[in-house]
Scaffold this active site. Structure first.
Site, short mmCIF file in Angstrom:
data_model
loop_
_atom_site.label_atom_id
_atom_site.label_comp_id
_atom_site.label_asym_id
_atom_site.label_seq_id
_atom_site.Cartn_x
_atom_site.Cartn_y
_atom_site.Cartn_z
N ASP A 63 -5.90 1.83 -4.01
CA ASP A 63 -7.13 1.56 -3.27
C ASP A 63 -7.50 2.71 -2.34
OD1 ASP A 63 -5.17 1.15 -1.34
OD2 ASP A 63 -5.94 -0.79 -0.68
N ASP A 109 -2.92 6.15 -3.92
CA ASP A 109 -1.72 5.54 -3.34
C ASP A 109 -1.17 4.49 -4.31
OD1 ASP A 109 -3.57 3.50 -2.96
OD2 ASP A 109 -2.91 3.02 -0.94
N SER A 162 0.82 -1.19 0.00
CA SER A 162 0.00 0.00 0.00
C SER A 162 0.87 1.26 0.00
CB SER A 162 -0.96 -0.04 1.19
OG SER A 162 -1.89 1.01 1.11
N ASP A 201 -1.06 1.26 -4.70
CA ASP A 201 -1.87 0.17 -5.24
C ASP A 201 -3.29 0.62 -5.58
OD1 ASP A 201 -2.50 0.34 -2.47
OD2 ASP A 201 -3.28 -1.70 -2.49
#
Length: 579
Positions: A307, A303, A146, A305
C-alpha cells in the site's frame, strides 16, 4: 499484580497452543518480558491492532486474533442476517503467521454463521479494499503490519465501502472487542467443517482479474510505453506486490522491467533490509545496485502489503535520489492534473485530499489547476471517508489522495492507499517526461521553481513497552502544559491541538472541525510548521517538520536547525523524566 493473574490463566489453560506454551516456558525467568506481554490487552484501536508476535494478552497470537474477530462478529450480528450473508473478505501478507491468523479470523467469524472469503495466497492490501467493494461484502480484514520489523503483525478492519473504519464505526467494534472477557474461552469450529458448509470460501484469480481491469483504467497516456523505452527496476521488498505489479506493467506495455532478484520472493524475515520500508534508503540499496548496472530510469519499491510506494530517480549528477512521499505525491499530482487538463477531462469541482502532516506544495500544485484541496487527519481512512461523502453528495469529484508517508490513491475503485496504482502511474509519468527529455527529478525542480522550495523532515523516537508508552504520553503532556512559544528563533503564530479541537491564533481561540486526535501542530512566523504525533500502530512518537525557502540550500539549512533544536528539547524532557 493483575498481569500475573493473566499469565497464570494462560499457563494453566489445558488447550493452550503448544508453540505459545513453549515460548512461555522459555520466558519463565524473564519477568520484564512477561509483564510487557500481559500487563494490558493489545489495544484494538481505530486502525485495528498491531503488535509483536508471541504469547500474552498484549501480543499478536491466535487468541488475540480470535478476540478481535469475535468482537467484529458481534458487531456484524447487530446489523442483521443480510450483513452476515454479505460477509467479510480476508487478505494477508508475507509475515510470520499471516496465513494462520487469516484463517483463525475466518473460523471465528464463520462459527457465527458469517460468510467469509479468504484469499488463497498473499494479497496486496489495496486489492482487499477493492474486493470488499467488488464482492459487495459487509466488511474486510487484512492481516499485516505494513513495514514494521519482522517480529510484528497486525489486523486491520475495513467497512463496506472498502475504506478502513472511521472512528465512529471503529468505536462500536472496539466496544464489542472489549466486551470479550477471556480470549482463551472463544470456541471456533474446524476449517474443514466450515468450508464444507460453504461459510469459508477461497478466492483469488477471478478477483485478481477484475482488479487488474480497474488498474488499467487509470492510465492517462496508454500509448506512451510504446513510444519510449523506459527502464524500470522494481522490488516488492519480500512482500505482496510482485504479481500485480508485474501484470499491471506488462498489460500497459512496459517491457524493460527488472526485478531485484534477492527481494522478489516472500520472506517474513525481510532478510535483505534493516526494515522493509520504502521510506528508507537502506531498502533501496539493491535496487540502486541493479539500477546502476542497467542504467534504469526509475527505481520502484513497494512495502510488504503493497500500500506504500517508494521511488528513486536520477538527480542531475546522475546519482539515484530517493524521493520523499511529499515529493512523489506532488510529481504524480502535477502529472495527473496536467494530463486531465490537456485532455479536457478536468472536472470543475475536482478535489485533492491530503493529511495535516503532508506538504503544502501539494496544495499549490492542485490550486494551479483550479482544484481545491482538503486536509484530513493522518490515516487514509479519513480520505476514504471523504471520497464516500462527496460521492454521495456530488459536491466534489475525487482527483487524487495522498499522505507524506508514501501512500497514494489515483482511482477510487480502491478506498485505501494503493501502491499498485502508484507504481503504474509513476512509470507512466517517468515515460511521459522521458519523451520530453526530462527525468522526474527535473519535474520536481520545476515545481520548486514555480511554487517555492519546500522541504520536509521526519524524526521519530521508538519507546517500547509500558515505560515507553508512559514516556510518549509525558512528552505530549509537557507540550500541552507548556505550549511552545518559539523555535530556532522563530515565533509560534498559531498552535493547533487536535485532542482538544482548539486552534490558538492571534490571541483568539477557534474550533478545529476535524475528529479528535492526539496531535499537536505549531505554525511559525516564516510559514514553517512542526507537528507532534504518537504512532497509532508502532511504539513511536513522530515529529514532522516542513519549511519553505527561496532556494534548496536555504530550506535545507532551515530544516536542519528546526530539527536540531526540537530534538534537543525532547532529549531534555526524556532525561528529566528518567531522573
Amino acid at each position: 499484580m493483575k498481569w500475573k493473574t493473566s499469565l497464570e490463566m494462560w499457563k494453566s489453560h489445558p488447550e493452550l497452543d503448544s508453540e505459545l506454551r513453549n515460548r512461555l516456558i522459555e520466558l519463565d525467568t524473564d519477568e520484564k518480558s512477561l509483564e510487557d506481554a500481559f500487563y494490558k490487552n493489545l489495544e484494538f484501536g481505530t486502525g485495528g491492532m498491531r503488535g509483536e508476535l508471541g504469547p500474552g494478552t498484549n501480543r499478536m497470537n491466535i487468541y488475540t486474533i480470535r478476540k478481535a474477530s469475535e468482537g467484529l462478529a458481534r458487531y456484524i450480528e447487530q446489523h442483521g442476517e443480510v450483513a452476515k450473508i454479505r460477509g467479510v473478505v480476508i487478505a494477508y501478507d508475507s509475515r510470520h503467521k499471516s496465513p494462520e491468523f487469516a484463517m483463525e479470523a475466518a473460523r471465528t467469524l464463520a462459527t457465527h454463521g458469517i460468510q467469509t472469503y479468504v484469499f488463497e495466497e498473499l494479497t496486496p492490501t489495496p486489492e482487499l479494499s477493492f474486493a470488499v467493494r467488488h464482492l459487495h461484502a459487509f466488511s474486510g480484514i487484512v492481516i499485516t503490519a505494513s513495514h514494521n520489523p519482522p517480529e510484528y503483525n497486525g489486523y486491520k478492519v475495513y467497512g463496506e465501502d472498502g475504506a478502513q473504519l472511521i472512528p465512529e464505526e471503529a468505536d462500536k467494534v472496539i466496544q464489542k472487542v472489549n466486551e470479550v472477557e477471556n480470549e482463551l474461552d472463544i470456541i471456533v469450529r474446524s476449517e474443514c467443517e466450515l468450508k464444507e458448509k460453504g461459510l469459508i470460501q477461497m478466492i483469488g484469480e477471478k478477483v485478481d482479474r477484475f482488479y487488474l481491469d480497474q488498474l488499467l483504467t487509470i492510465s492517462l497516456s496508454p500509448e506512451i510505453s510504446k513510444e519510449v523505452d523506459l527502464r524500470i527496476v522494481f522490488s516488492p521488498l519480500h512482500g505482496t506486490g510482485l504479481k500485480m505489479v508485474e501484470r499491471g506493467l506488462s498489460a500497459l506495455g512496459y517491457q524493460d522491467v527488472h526485478l531485484v532478484k534477492e527481494q522478489s520472493l516472500p520472506d517474513p524475515e525481510f532478510s535483505t533490509v534493516k526494515s522493509p520500508n520504502p521510506e528508507e534508503e537502506d531498502a533501496f540499496k539493491l535496487a540502486i545496485r541493479d539500477g546502476k548496472a542497467r542504467d534504469a530510469d526509475i527505481l520502484i519499491a513497494t512495502d510488504p502489503d503493497a500500500d506504500r510506494l517508494g521511488v528513486a530517480v536520477k538527480d542531475r549528477s546522475g546519482e539515484y535520489l530517493l524521493l520523499t512521499g511529499n515529493q512523489t505525491g506532488a510529481i504524480l499530482m502535477d502529472y495527473i492534473l496536467s494530463r486531465k487538463q490537456a485532455k479536457g477531462t478536468m472536472p470543475t469541482n475536482g478535489r485533492v485530499f491530503k493529511t495535516i502532516v503532508t506538504s503544502e506544495l501539494g496544495r499549490k500544485v492542485a490550486e494551479s489547476y483550479g482544484a481545491t484541496v482538503e486536509d484530513v487527519l493522518t490515516g487514509f481512512k479519513f480520505i476514504g471517508e471523504k471520497i464516500k461523502n462527496y460521492e454521495q453528495s456530488g459536491e466534489y469529484e475525487f482527483l487524487f489522495g495522498y499522505e507524506e508517508s508514501y501512500g497514494y490513491l489515483i482511482g477510487d475503485f480502491a478506498r485505501d492507499k494503493d501502491a499498485i496504482q502508484a507504481v503504474l502511474m509513476a512509470a507512466e509519468a517517468a515515460a511521459y517526461y522521458k519523451k520530453q527529455g526530462k527525468t522526474l527529478y527535473d519535474v520536481l525542480v520545476e515545481l520548486y521553481e514555480r511554487f517555492g522550495f519546500y522541504q520536509e523532515g521526519l524524526e521519530s523516537l521508538t519507546l517500547k513497552g509500558k515505560d515507553g508508552s508512559e514516556q510518549i504520553q509525558s512528552i505530549l503532556r509537557n507540550f500541552r502544559d507548556n505550549p511552545l512559544q518559539e523555535l530556532s528563533g522563530l515565533r509560534v503564530v498559531t498552535s493547533e491541538d487536535y485532542q482538544t479541537s482548539i486552534r490558538h491564533a492571534d490571541g483568539k481561540e477557534e474550533k478545529i472541525s476535524l475528529p479528535t486526535s492526539n496531535v499537536i501542530k505549531y505554525f511559525l512566523e516564516d510559514g514553517s510548521w512542526i507537528c507532534l504525533r504518537p504512532s497509532g500502530t508502532e511504539p513511536k512518537i513522530k515529529f514532522y517538520f516542513s519549511v519553505v525557502g527561496g532556494s534548496l540550500e536555504e530550506s535545507q539549512l532551515k530544516l536542519g536547525q528546526l530539527k536540531e533544536e526540537l530534538m534537543r528539547r525532547i532529549d531534555g524532557m526524556l532525561t528529566a523524566s528518567v531522573k
